[in-house]
Design a protein around this motif. Structure first.
Motif, PDB file in Angstrom:
ATOM      1  N   ALA A   1      10.043 -12.134  21.331  1.00 44.16           N
ATOM      2  CA  ALA A   1       9.804 -13.464  21.895  1.00 44.16           C
ATOM      3  C   ALA A   1      11.058 -14.332  21.776  1.00 44.16           C
ATOM      4  O   ALA A   1      11.376 -15.097  22.697  1.00 44.16           O
ATOM      5  CB  ALA A   1       8.615 -14.131  21.204  1.00 44.16           C
ATOM      6  N   LYS A   2      11.781 -14.217  20.657  1.00 44.89           N
ATOM      7  CA  LYS A   2      13.020 -14.986  20.494  1.00 44.89           C
ATOM      8  C   LYS A   2      14.055 -14.591  21.535  1.00 44.89           C
ATOM      9  O   LYS A   2      14.737 -15.452  22.089  1.00 44.89           O
ATOM     10  CB  LYS A   2      13.598 -14.779  19.090  1.00 44.89           C
ATOM     11  CG  LYS A   2      13.036 -15.719  18.078  1.00 44.89           C
ATOM     12  CD  LYS A   2      13.650 -15.655  16.704  1.00 44.89           C
ATOM     13  CE  LYS A   2      15.005 -15.118  16.557  1.00 44.89           C
ATOM     14  NZ  LYS A   2      15.538 -15.143  15.196  1.00 44.89           N
ATOM     15  N   THR A   3      14.153 -13.318  21.829  1.00 48.07           N
ATOM     16  CA  THR A   3      15.097 -12.858  22.843  1.00 48.07           C
ATOM     17  C   THR A   3      14.770 -13.484  24.199  1.00 48.07           C
ATOM     18  O   THR A   3      15.656 -13.994  24.892  1.00 48.07           O
ATOM     19  CB  THR A   3      15.076 -11.321  22.948  1.00 48.07           C
ATOM     20  OG1 THR A   3      15.464 -10.781  21.682  1.00 48.07           O
ATOM     21  CG2 THR A   3      16.029 -10.822  24.021  1.00 48.07           C
ATOM     22  N   VAL A   4      13.502 -13.475  24.563  1.00 42.10           N
ATOM     23  CA  VAL A   4      13.071 -14.093  25.820  1.00 42.10           C
ATOM     24  C   VAL A   4      13.325 -15.601  25.766  1.00 42.10           C
ATOM     25  O   VAL A   4      13.797 -16.198  26.730  1.00 42.10           O
ATOM     26  CB  VAL A   4      11.585 -13.785  26.100  1.00 42.10           C
ATOM     27  CG1 VAL A   4      11.080 -14.565  27.293  1.00 42.10           C
ATOM     28  CG2 VAL A   4      11.382 -12.288  26.303  1.00 42.10           C
ATOM     29  N   GLY A   5      13.018 -16.207  24.619  1.00 44.31           N
ATOM     30  CA  GLY A   5      13.220 -17.650  24.446  1.00 44.31           C
ATOM     31  C   GLY A   5      14.670 -18.061  24.601  1.00 44.31           C
ATOM     32  O   GLY A   5      14.976 -19.097  25.196  1.00 44.31           O
ATOM     33  N   TYR A   6      15.572 -17.247  24.064  1.00 41.17           N
ATOM     34  CA  TYR A   6      16.996 -17.552  24.206  1.00 41.17           C
ATOM     35  C   TYR A   6      17.403 -17.520  25.678  1.00 41.17           C
ATOM     36  O   TYR A   6      18.185 -18.354  26.133  1.00 41.17           O
ATOM     37  CB  TYR A   6      17.861 -16.572  23.409  1.00 41.17           C
ATOM     38  CG  TYR A   6      17.766 -16.720  21.911  1.00 41.17           C
ATOM     39  CD1 TYR A   6      17.534 -17.959  21.323  1.00 41.17           C
ATOM     40  CD2 TYR A   6      17.913 -15.626  21.077  1.00 41.17           C
ATOM     41  CE1 TYR A   6      17.445 -18.098  19.946  1.00 41.17           C
ATOM     42  CE2 TYR A   6      17.835 -15.756  19.696  1.00 41.17           C
ATOM     43  CZ  TYR A   6      17.603 -16.992  19.143  1.00 41.17           C
ATOM     44  OH  TYR A   6      17.519 -17.128  17.790  1.00 41.17           O
ATOM     45  N   GLN A   7      16.877 -16.555  26.421  1.00 46.40           N
ATOM     46  CA  GLN A   7      17.177 -16.483  27.844  1.00 46.40           C
ATOM     47  C   GLN A   7      16.637 -17.715  28.579  1.00 46.40           C
ATOM     48  O   GLN A   7      17.276 -18.231  29.493  1.00 46.40           O
ATOM     49  CB  GLN A   7      16.597 -15.196  28.455  1.00 46.40           C
ATOM     50  CG  GLN A   7      17.300 -13.953  27.984  1.00 46.40           C
ATOM     51  CD  GLN A   7      18.786 -13.978  28.295  1.00 46.40           C
ATOM     52  OE1 GLN A   7      19.191 -14.317  29.400  1.00 46.40           O
ATOM     53  NE2 GLN A   7      19.615 -13.632  27.321  1.00 46.40           N
ATOM     54  N   GLU A   8      15.466 -18.171  28.171  1.00 48.44           N
ATOM     55  CA  GLU A   8      14.876 -19.376  28.770  1.00 48.44           C
ATOM     56  C   GLU A   8      15.759 -20.595  28.507  1.00 48.44           C
ATOM     57  O   GLU A   8      15.999 -21.410  29.399  1.00 48.44           O
ATOM     58  CB  GLU A   8      13.478 -19.596  28.198  1.00 48.44           C
ATOM     59  CG  GLU A   8      12.771 -20.809  28.720  1.00 48.44           C
ATOM     60  CD  GLU A   8      12.472 -20.742  30.216  1.00 48.44           C
ATOM     61  OE1 GLU A   8      12.409 -21.825  30.834  1.00 48.44           O
ATOM     62  OE2 GLU A   8      12.322 -19.644  30.769  1.00 48.44           O
ATOM     63  N   ILE A   9      16.255 -20.708  27.286  1.00 48.25           N
ATOM     64  CA  ILE A   9      17.138 -21.828  26.934  1.00 48.25           C
ATOM     65  C   ILE A   9      18.418 -21.769  27.767  1.00 48.25           C
ATOM     66  O   ILE A   9      18.868 -22.780  28.307  1.00 48.25           O
ATOM     67  CB  ILE A   9      17.453 -21.821  25.421  1.00 48.25           C
ATOM     68  CG1 ILE A   9      16.191 -22.157  24.625  1.00 48.25           C
ATOM     69  CG2 ILE A   9      18.588 -22.793  25.096  1.00 48.25           C
ATOM     70  CD1 ILE A   9      16.312 -21.879  23.139  1.00 48.25           C
ATOM     71  N   VAL A  10      19.005 -20.589  27.877  1.00 49.66           N
ATOM     72  CA  VAL A  10      20.224 -20.426  28.667  1.00 49.66           C
ATOM     73  C   VAL A  10      19.978 -20.837  30.119  1.00 49.66           C
ATOM     74  O   VAL A  10      20.797 -21.539  30.729  1.00 49.66           O
ATOM     75  CB  VAL A  10      20.750 -18.971  28.585  1.00 49.66           C
ATOM     76  CG1 VAL A  10      21.817 -18.704  29.632  1.00 49.66           C
ATOM     77  CG2 VAL A  10      21.271 -18.675  27.197  1.00 49.66           C
TER      78      VAL A  10
END
Length: 95
Positions: free
Chosen positions: A57-66
């Motif tokens: 989920a953090k990996t996906v979240g980082y992509q969302e932030i980017v």
């Protein structure tokens, strides 16, 4: 001493969904009905399955932030305020 609050799987699934949307654990813990910051961190340290899902989920979240930061940088409607200095700060701090 207060008894610990137990959360069912649907709450933990919601925590993971919020993380995948780019929210921080602190922000999630402030939402009504969500576990505290310490409980979320403890769940990560004691439940290997949750920890793996949390990392995903953090990996996906980082992509969302980017993606959001790119939209701010491009000045896209709904993401840009027109305040260049504020937006530079948002981009630099990753907010």
């Amino acid at each position: 001493m207060a008894w610990p609050v137990l959360y069912d799987q649907s709450v933990w699934d919601e925590v993971l969904a919020c993380i995948a949307e780019g929210m921080t654990v602190r922000a999630i813990s402030r939402l009504p009905g969500m576990p505290t910051y310490r409980m979320i961190i403890k769940q990560c340290s004691t439940d290997p399955e949750f920890r793996a899902a949390y990392q995903d989920a953090k990996t996906v979240g980082y992509q969302e932030i980017v993606e959001r930061l790119r939209k701010v940088a491009k000045g896209e409607e709904g993401y840009s305020t027109g305040d260049v200095r504020r937006e530079q700060l948002l981009i630099v701090t990753g907010k």
